[in-house]
Scaffold this motif. Structure first.
Motif, PDB file in Angstrom:
ATOM      1  N   ILE A 227       1.047  -1.266   0.028  1.00 34.88           N
ATOM      2  CA  ILE A 227      -0.058   0.164   0.064  1.00 34.88           C
ATOM      3  C   ILE A 227       1.036   1.182   0.048  1.00 34.88           C
ATOM      4  O   ILE A 227       1.718   1.342   0.975  1.00 34.88           O
ATOM      5  CB  ILE A 227      -0.923   0.205   1.213  1.00 34.88           C
ATOM      6  N   SER A 228       0.785   2.057  -1.060  1.00 37.06           N
ATOM      7  CA  SER A 228       1.627   3.189  -1.080  1.00 37.06           C
ATOM      8  C   SER A 228       0.726   4.388  -1.099  1.00 37.06           C
ATOM      9  O   SER A 228       1.249   5.708  -0.813  1.00 37.06           O
ATOM     10  CB  SER A 228       2.511   3.475  -2.433  1.00 37.06           C
ATOM     11  N   TYR A 229      -0.445   4.372  -1.258  1.00 42.41           N
ATOM     12  CA  TYR A 229      -1.287   5.506  -1.316  1.00 42.41           C
ATOM     13  C   TYR A 229      -2.309   5.384   0.113  1.00 42.41           C
ATOM     14  O   TYR A 229      -3.117   4.529   0.201  1.00 42.41           O
ATOM     15  CB  TYR A 229      -2.192   5.840  -2.545  1.00 42.41           C
ATOM     16  N   GLN A 254       1.972   9.113  -1.097  1.00 41.91           N
ATOM     17  CA  GLN A 254       1.556   9.354  -2.490  1.00 41.91           C
ATOM     18  C   GLN A 254       1.978   8.186  -3.254  1.00 41.91           C
ATOM     19  O   GLN A 254       3.318   7.730  -3.249  1.00 41.91           O
ATOM     20  CB  GLN A 254       2.410  10.592  -2.886  1.00 41.91           C
ATOM     21  N   GLY A 255       1.073   7.701  -3.752  1.00 41.99           N
ATOM     22  CA  GLY A 255       1.195   6.331  -4.643  1.00 41.99           C
ATOM     23  C   GLY A 255       2.116   6.881  -6.117  1.00 41.99           C
ATOM     24  O   GLY A 255       2.344   8.011  -6.175  1.00 41.99           O
ATOM     25  N   GLY A 256       1.858   5.998  -6.962  1.00 43.83           N
ATOM     26  CA  GLY A 256       2.380   6.199  -8.210  1.00 43.83           C
ATOM     27  C   GLY A 256       3.400   5.423  -8.599  1.00 43.83           C
ATOM     28  O   GLY A 256       4.086   4.549  -7.725  1.00 43.83           O
ATOM     29  N   GLU A 257       4.479   5.719  -9.648  1.00 49.35           N
ATOM     30  CA  GLU A 257       5.444   5.028 -10.241  1.00 49.35           C
ATOM     31  C   GLU A 257       6.496   5.058  -9.063  1.00 49.35           C
ATOM     32  O   GLU A 257       7.412   4.368  -8.880  1.00 49.35           O
ATOM     33  CB  GLU A 257       5.970   5.318 -11.397  1.00 49.35           C
ATOM     34  N   SER A 258       6.731   6.302  -8.480  1.00 50.78           N
ATOM     35  CA  SER A 258       7.620   6.779  -7.531  1.00 50.78           C
ATOM     36  C   SER A 258       7.051   7.094  -6.092  1.00 50.78           C
ATOM     37  O   SER A 258       6.807   8.182  -5.812  1.00 50.78           O
ATOM     38  CB  SER A 258       8.902   7.677  -8.085  1.00 50.78           C
ATOM     39  N   PRO A 259       6.608   6.001  -5.196  1.00 51.98           N
ATOM     40  CA  PRO A 259       5.935   6.480  -4.034  1.00 51.98           C
ATOM     41  C   PRO A 259       6.590   7.320  -3.093  1.00 51.98           C
ATOM     42  O   PRO A 259       8.059   6.898  -2.955  1.00 51.98           O
ATOM     43  CB  PRO A 259       5.385   5.169  -3.618  1.00 51.98           C
ATOM     44  N   PHE A 260       6.315   8.240  -2.479  1.00 48.26           N
ATOM     45  CA  PHE A 260       6.891   8.747  -1.243  1.00 48.26           C
ATOM     46  C   PHE A 260       5.732   9.389  -0.271  1.00 48.26           C
ATOM     47  O   PHE A 260       4.547   9.156  -0.320  1.00 48.26           O
ATOM     48  CB  PHE A 260       7.547  10.025  -1.930  1.00 48.26           C
ATOM     49  N   PHE A 261       6.534   9.648   0.895  1.00 51.65           N
ATOM     50  CA  PHE A 261       5.567  10.073   1.826  1.00 51.65           C
ATOM     51  C   PHE A 261       6.010  11.610   2.301  1.00 51.65           C
ATOM     52  O   PHE A 261       7.132  12.246   2.023  1.00 51.65           O
ATOM     53  CB  PHE A 261       6.094   9.102   3.426  1.00 51.65           C
ATOM     54  N   GLU A 262       4.793  12.489   2.438  1.00 50.51           N
ATOM     55  CA  GLU A 262       4.847  13.824   2.530  1.00 50.51           C
ATOM     56  C   GLU A 262       4.173  14.152   4.004  1.00 50.51           C
ATOM     57  O   GLU A 262       2.933  13.697   4.227  1.00 50.51           O
ATOM     58  CB  GLU A 262       4.035  14.271   1.251  1.00 50.51           C
TER      59      GLU A 262
END
Length: 348
Positions: A227-229, A254-262
């Motif tokens: 789970i990335s989103y 935040q999901g997508g091709e390059s998930p990140f945390f904000e």
């Protein structure tokens, strides 16, 4: 007595110097044996309090979730007539004792705007014995305790909302509730429940918490579950409700091709909201305040309803920015949109 469970219990219960975390598969097996009652009551109680003292690792939480996915109810969301991801709110099952919840109003705003929502929980529950969500919905005329799982699925398809009610839909998990009272502490299962997702697919998990280490576990556990989103909320009493009285600490996965945390900080005072949260006096008071707002009447809960509704309308993709979200939330209250949606639901 389960000898396998006995060895798993010894692993986590051996103290600070020799105790160890379980692997994901070991945590899954321990959870399976507790749910299926293959472990004895003495073993289950010992495991839950030992795990509480040790604190669960993300690997253990992921293993516990694996078994909930396997043995628990699973909603089919693949053919829902909605474009937006299904929001799954993770609120503490033991409810609220200090502040009035606006979760039902937030949920109605989302559902009336085309965002489907899944809730889950049970009745009044230890160790807090607070006011649970299912009781608030009953006060608004929607009794989720009377729906079998097939009806719960149908209600989601017709209205965009449903509630996974543990006593009826997941009795294996509900049978562990008495242990919470007997050990006097929330077990790690209570942390896992904040991340439990009774469906897969196009989803948006939203999990509330109190202590920052819990959010760290969310991030790592969600990553292990693919789970990335998601959204994490340091909310009122660990819920997904934003507080009016303090700056909200929010996390966006935040999901997508390059998930990140904000990280996102929201100070209600920057938008003119009252810096106080409404004190919970009784179940009747909470329901009356919500009913008044839904019917278009102003009261002291209005700021919290607009703050939360506007934020979630923005976060869930209904509005382009926060200001537009707050404006739409206020309009929905004023124009009776929530009353219309609630009436539609009650008719079903």
């Amino acid at each position: 007595m389960s000898q396998t469970f006995r060895e798993l219990l010894k692993t986590i219960g051996s103290g600070v110097h020799t105790g160890k975390d379980l692997s994901r598969s070991e945590a899954a097996e321990a959870t399976r044996q507790m749910l299926l009652k293959e472990a004895t009551p003495a073993q289950i109680g010992a495991f839950l309090i030992a795990h509480r003292i040790k604190r669960p690792s993300p690997e253990e939480l992921a293993g516990m979730l694996d078994i909930y996915d396997e043995l628990g109810p699973r909603l089919d969301i693949n053919h829902l007539p909605f474009e937006k991801p299904v929001v799954i709110f993770g609120n503490p099952y033991d409810g609220r004792t200090r502040t009035v919840s606006v979760s039902p109003i937030t949920t109605l705003m989302l559902v009336a705007s085309g965002v489907p929502v899944v809730l889950h929980g049970g009745d009044i529950m230890p160790t807090k014995y607070g006011l649970p969500l299912v009781t608030l919905w009953q006060g608004l005329g929607i009794d989720f305790t009377q729906k079998n799982f097939t009806k719960a699925q149908e209600f989601l398809e017709k209205t965009g909302l449903t509630f996974i009610y543990l006593p009826t839909h997941f009795p294996l998990a509900y049978d562990l509730v008495p242990y919470r009272d007997q050990i006097g502490k929330r077990p790690p299962i209570a942390t896992m429940e904040l991340m439990w997702l009774p469906c897969t697919g196009n989803i948006h998990p939203i999990s509330g918490y109190v202590h920052p280490p819990t959010e760290e576990r969310f991030l790592k556990t969600f990553a292990m579950k693919g789970i990335s989103y998601f959204t994490s909320i340091k909310g009122l009493e660990g819920s997904c409700d934003l507080a009016c009285s303090r700056t909200a600490i929010i996390g966006f996965g935040q999901g997508g091709e390059s998930p990140f945390f904000e990280r996102f900080l929201l100070d209600p005072r920057d938008y003119g909201f009252s810096p106080t949260d409404v004190h919970l006096e009784s179940t009747e008071q909470a329901i009356a305040l919500m009913q008044e707002l839904i019917q278009g009447q102003d009261n002291e809960l209005k700021d919290a309803a607009i703050l939360n509704g506007g934020f979630y309308l923005w976060r869930c993709g209904v509005c382009d920015d926060l200001k537009a979200g707050f404006e739409q939330a206020e309009v929905m209250l004023k124009e009776g949109k929530l009353a219309e949606k609630l009436k539609e639901m009650a008719s079903l």
